[in-house]
Design a protein around this motif. Structure first.
Motif, mmCIF file in Angstrom:
data_model
loop_
_atom_site.group_PDB
_atom_site.id
_atom_site.type_symbol
_atom_site.label_atom_id
_atom_site.label_comp_id
_atom_site.label_asym_id
_atom_site.label_seq_id
_atom_site.Cartn_x
_atom_site.Cartn_y
_atom_site.Cartn_z
ATOM 1 N N GLU A 30 -16.638 -31.693 -19.179
ATOM 2 C CA GLU A 30 -16.616 -30.886 -17.998
ATOM 3 C C GLU A 30 -16.673 -29.579 -17.908
ATOM 4 O O GLU A 30 -17.241 -28.727 -17.308
ATOM 5 C CB GLU A 30 -15.646 -31.598 -17.106
ATOM 6 C CG GLU A 30 -15.485 -31.188 -15.621
ATOM 7 C CD GLU A 30 -16.707 -31.739 -14.742
ATOM 8 O OE1 GLU A 30 -16.759 -31.308 -13.669
ATOM 9 O OE2 GLU A 30 -17.334 -32.723 -15.127
ATOM 10 N N LEU A 31 -15.576 -28.853 -18.594
ATOM 11 C CA LEU A 31 -15.281 -27.606 -18.742
ATOM 12 C C LEU A 31 -16.583 -26.827 -19.358
ATOM 13 O O LEU A 31 -16.773 -25.763 -19.173
ATOM 14 C CB LEU A 31 -14.129 -27.360 -19.564
ATOM 15 C CG LEU A 31 -12.601 -27.764 -18.759
ATOM 16 C CD1 LEU A 31 -11.470 -27.975 -19.892
ATOM 17 C CD2 LEU A 31 -12.147 -27.205 -17.567
ATOM 18 N N ALA A 32 -16.978 -27.222 -20.542
ATOM 19 C CA ALA A 32 -18.205 -26.678 -21.115
ATOM 20 C C ALA A 32 -19.318 -26.674 -20.339
ATOM 21 O O ALA A 32 -19.943 -25.481 -20.249
ATOM 22 C CB ALA A 32 -18.369 -27.627 -22.399
ATOM 23 N N ALA A 33 -19.757 -27.727 -19.371
ATOM 24 C CA ALA A 33 -20.811 -27.684 -18.512
ATOM 25 C C ALA A 33 -20.550 -26.476 -17.385
ATOM 26 O O ALA A 33 -21.688 -26.200 -16.896
ATOM 27 C CB ALA A 33 -20.826 -29.123 -17.884
ATOM 28 N N ALA A 34 -19.226 -26.225 -16.998
ATOM 29 C CA ALA A 34 -19.107 -25.168 -16.066
ATOM 30 C C ALA A 34 -19.018 -23.638 -16.795
ATOM 31 O O ALA A 34 -19.048 -22.785 -15.863
ATOM 32 C CB ALA A 34 -17.844 -25.425 -15.320
ATOM 33 N N ASN A 35 -18.810 -23.583 -17.917
ATOM 34 C CA ASN A 35 -18.799 -22.182 -18.688
ATOM 35 C C ASN A 35 -19.759 -22.271 -19.893
ATOM 36 O O ASN A 35 -19.452 -22.920 -20.853
ATOM 37 C CB ASN A 35 -17.448 -21.952 -18.844
ATOM 38 C CG ASN A 35 -17.087 -20.656 -19.454
ATOM 39 O OD1 ASN A 35 -17.821 -19.948 -20.005
ATOM 40 N ND2 ASN A 35 -15.927 -19.994 -18.782
#
Length: 251
Positions: free
Chosen positions: A166-171
């Protein structure tokens, strides 16, 4: 009847939305389960990870969002039926410049620094793989750890693989790497937690969890947050799965 539930900022499981409303996969699960057992009023309390267990012990709230089950934690609180089984992973700068594929890779490289949230199971996992105390940097919460990763103060952030996705998808500056399963093939489970004296609420929640987990509605709701079938099947595929089988794994 009102139930107070504590949560922290850790997407996609639980976080405060831009409208100020608590949201996330586990908060939605809690809402579905509590409404089904007749709770008309649910009150959310934002706190820190280190305050989750003391808060429910002291009666500041009635239950916590799911966290990993460990023998040490089970001595302090009562856990519900497990609601997910999640493997660890790293969040790293895109390209993974130090080739950090797991905890042993951290231990093998003296200049590697690993960010973790204080009190989480990832600390023991890193140390048991040989990482030195000097390589482990503690943070109060996920946003602080991710900010340190982006600024280069740490080389990787350890958390659940699904959360890191989730974090990688947002950044786009970051990428998520899932770890391989341990040699015993087990994946740690997570569960809601309660004050040890709150028997009625625990029993009611457990009855509803047993009826609801693994249903089409449950799977569809979790899929919206990126939680995949394998992360649910680990706790619902076999009716004989119990907490006692899983708390033996100290991570």
């Amino acid at each position: 009847m009102k139930v107070r539930i504590a949560y922290i900022e850790e997407p996609p499981f639980y976080w405060t939305g831009p409208d100020g409303v608590p949201t996330g996969a586990d908060l939605e699960l809690a809402d579905v389960v509590l409404r089904a057992i007749g709770v008309p009023d649910i009150e959310h309390h934002l706190t820190s990870f280190e305050e989750l267990l003391p808060g429910v012990q002291q009666g500041r709230w009635d239950m916590n969002v799911p966290i990993f089950v460990t023998p040490e934690r089970a001595e302090l609180v009562t856990f519900s039926e497990p609601v997910w089984a999640l493997g660890d992973g790293f969040l790293v700068a895109r390209g993974n410049p130090k080739a950090l594929t797991g905890y042993k890779a951290i231990a093998a490289r003296g200049d590697a620094r690993l960010g973790v949230v204080g009190g989480t199971i990832q600390i023991d996992a890193a140390k048991s793989s040989g990482a030195a105390d000097s390589q482990i940097v503690l943070f109060n919460d996920q946003p602080s750890a991710v900010a340190a990763l982006l600024s280069g103060k740490v080389d990787a952030y350890a958390a659940t693989a699904v959360g890191n996705r989730e974090l990688a998808a947002a950044n786009k500056e970051l990428e998520a790497l899932a770890h391989e399963k341990g040699p015993d093939g087990r994946v740690p489970v997570g569960a809601f937690s309660f004050n040890q004296g709150n028997h009625d609420l625990v029993q009611s929640v457990n009855r509803q969890l047993r009826a609801y987990l693994g249903t089409a509605d449950h799977r569809a709701r979790m899929a919206r947050y990126g939680i995949e079938a394998g992360e649910i099947d680990g706790v619902v595929a076999s009716p004989g799965v119990t907490l006692d089988m899983n708390v033996e794994r100290k991570k």
